[in-house]
Design an enzyme around this catalytic site. Sequence first.
Site, PDB file in Angstrom:
ATOM      1  N   CYS A 170      -2.861  -0.868  -0.687  1.00  0.00           N
ATOM      2  CA  CYS A 170      -1.862  -1.404  -1.623  1.00  0.00           C
ATOM      3  C   CYS A 170      -1.650  -0.456  -2.803  1.00  0.00           C
ATOM      4  O   CYS A 170      -2.608  -0.039  -3.467  1.00  0.00           O
ATOM      5  CB  CYS A 170      -2.303  -2.784  -2.110  1.00  0.00           C
ATOM      6  SG  CYS A 170      -1.296  -3.435  -3.455  1.00  0.00           S
ATOM      7  N   TYR A 171      -0.400  -0.139  -3.082  1.00  0.00           N
ATOM      8  CA  TYR A 171      -0.065   0.749  -4.194  1.00  0.00           C
ATOM      9  C   TYR A 171      -0.508   0.152  -5.520  1.00  0.00           C
ATOM     10  O   TYR A 171      -1.111   0.841  -6.362  1.00  0.00           O
ATOM     11  CB  TYR A 171       1.438   1.007  -4.199  1.00  0.00           C
ATOM     12  CG  TYR A 171       1.942   1.692  -5.447  1.00  0.00           C
ATOM     13  CD1 TYR A 171       1.777   3.058  -5.625  1.00  0.00           C
ATOM     14  CD2 TYR A 171       2.584   0.965  -6.456  1.00  0.00           C
ATOM     15  CE1 TYR A 171       2.230   3.699  -6.777  1.00  0.00           C
ATOM     16  CE2 TYR A 171       3.046   1.577  -7.604  1.00  0.00           C
ATOM     17  CZ  TYR A 171       2.875   2.944  -7.765  1.00  0.00           C
ATOM     18  OH  TYR A 171       3.329   3.564  -8.904  1.00  0.00           O
TER      19      TYR A 171
END
Length: 485
Positions: A170-171
């Site tokens: 996840c960014y």
Amino acid sequence: MISSSKLKSVDFYRKIPRDLTEASLSGAGLSIVAALAMVFLFGMELSSYLAVNTTTSVIVDRSSDGEFLRIDFNMSFPALSCEFASVDVSDVLGTNRLNITKTVRKFSIDRNLVPTGSEFHSGPIPTVNKHGDDVEEYHADGSVALSSRNFDSYSHQYPILVVNFYAPWCYWSNRLKPSWEKTAKIIKERYDPEMDGRILLAKVDCTEEGELCKRHHIQGYPSIRIFRKGSDMKENQGHHDHESYYGERDTDSLVAAMETYVGNLPKEAHMLALDDKSNKTVDPAKRPAPMTSGCRVEGFVRVKKVPGSVIISARSGSHSFDPSQINVSHYVTQFSFGNRLSPNMFSELKRLIPYVGGHHDRLAGQSYIVKHGDNNANVTIEHYLQIVKTELVTLRSSKELKVFEEYEYTAHSSLVHSFYVPVVKFHFEPSPMQVLVTELPKSFSHFITNVCAIIGGVFTVAGILDSILHNTLRLVKKVELGKDI
């Protein structure tokens, strides 16, 4: 002055002396049959008079409710969390409204669609401007890694346990990681777990602890949850009542938030509960976390009368979603168009319901279930609705009186595989034409005229038959007498 003899001369119904008449069995039989025929025909005429006669025509839509159309809905999503459930509206004119909350209510539900608490007041998720420190520096891990084996022991050991549920891919999780570890280190130095032990910051990798994340209904990454020990830790069918943190994610903001949580600890338990309830309503950075993974979404939206879509999805500007874990299976309790009917209009509708379509809510009671598996991930469910307006009017006292308006629609649904986060789309297309159903009441004078015609006609026909029968019998008797002579 007119004499009585001249007045009697205009009598249409001249009387025959009773002595000059005779009764017969054939006449009595015909009289009974005629009376029964009169009663039967009178009943048929009365039924026809009381029945509602309508005419149907197709005309250009002349709606009186303006250019907007109301859509009422009530849907249950057993696997979509209220924390991120969003109702969006778009149309071909460029209208795009996201996360409508003013006219939409959400309730957490379990897998059996049973509500697990009061209304879920999520409101619009605050915009996170700082997703981490401006200068990302590497810091040694300051938070404690939790798993399904030790999570419960930690949650019951520390008065406040703040957990970062994240995913390595996840960014936003990666943006949060440096500031989260730095905050955990600062808090650990200020509140030593062994000497103080009032607060602990931890983390859970949801790619490795999938069941633990499902247990706490984690659907967006990163999700920061606040667990409290004691009176603020409530058990409801195995589900913990806790909160989600939606504030800024830089180190300074996180440290300030943790200091606030610790600052409430010296207060008594009942005061903690009061502060907790007040914070839920005034602190935009802290909201109740969902008690279950399901959500019932109900309410209404107003849209323009042009082709468009109502979309229910998981939405957030500061969280990532795993498309393979989002399931938008749903049960439709209501999905209808148009304004609700008043009691008077509803009574008229009940009287006239046999003469209108009655299929204004074709999706009601339908279920659309996607069972997750290797071939059923990333499934978007789309409904295509063709809307036609039916307007029913009645003519009374030579005036046109509108009784009610109904929007009927046809529905076709499909399941579409996509690489994006699954959503539910209701594509609607209002028709430029409308069906006009007009009630045509019969006049009372026409009813009376037909009743008189029935009585007079039956009486006359019966008299003719009686005369023919009587003369035939007399002729037969004369023939028989002539043979005897």
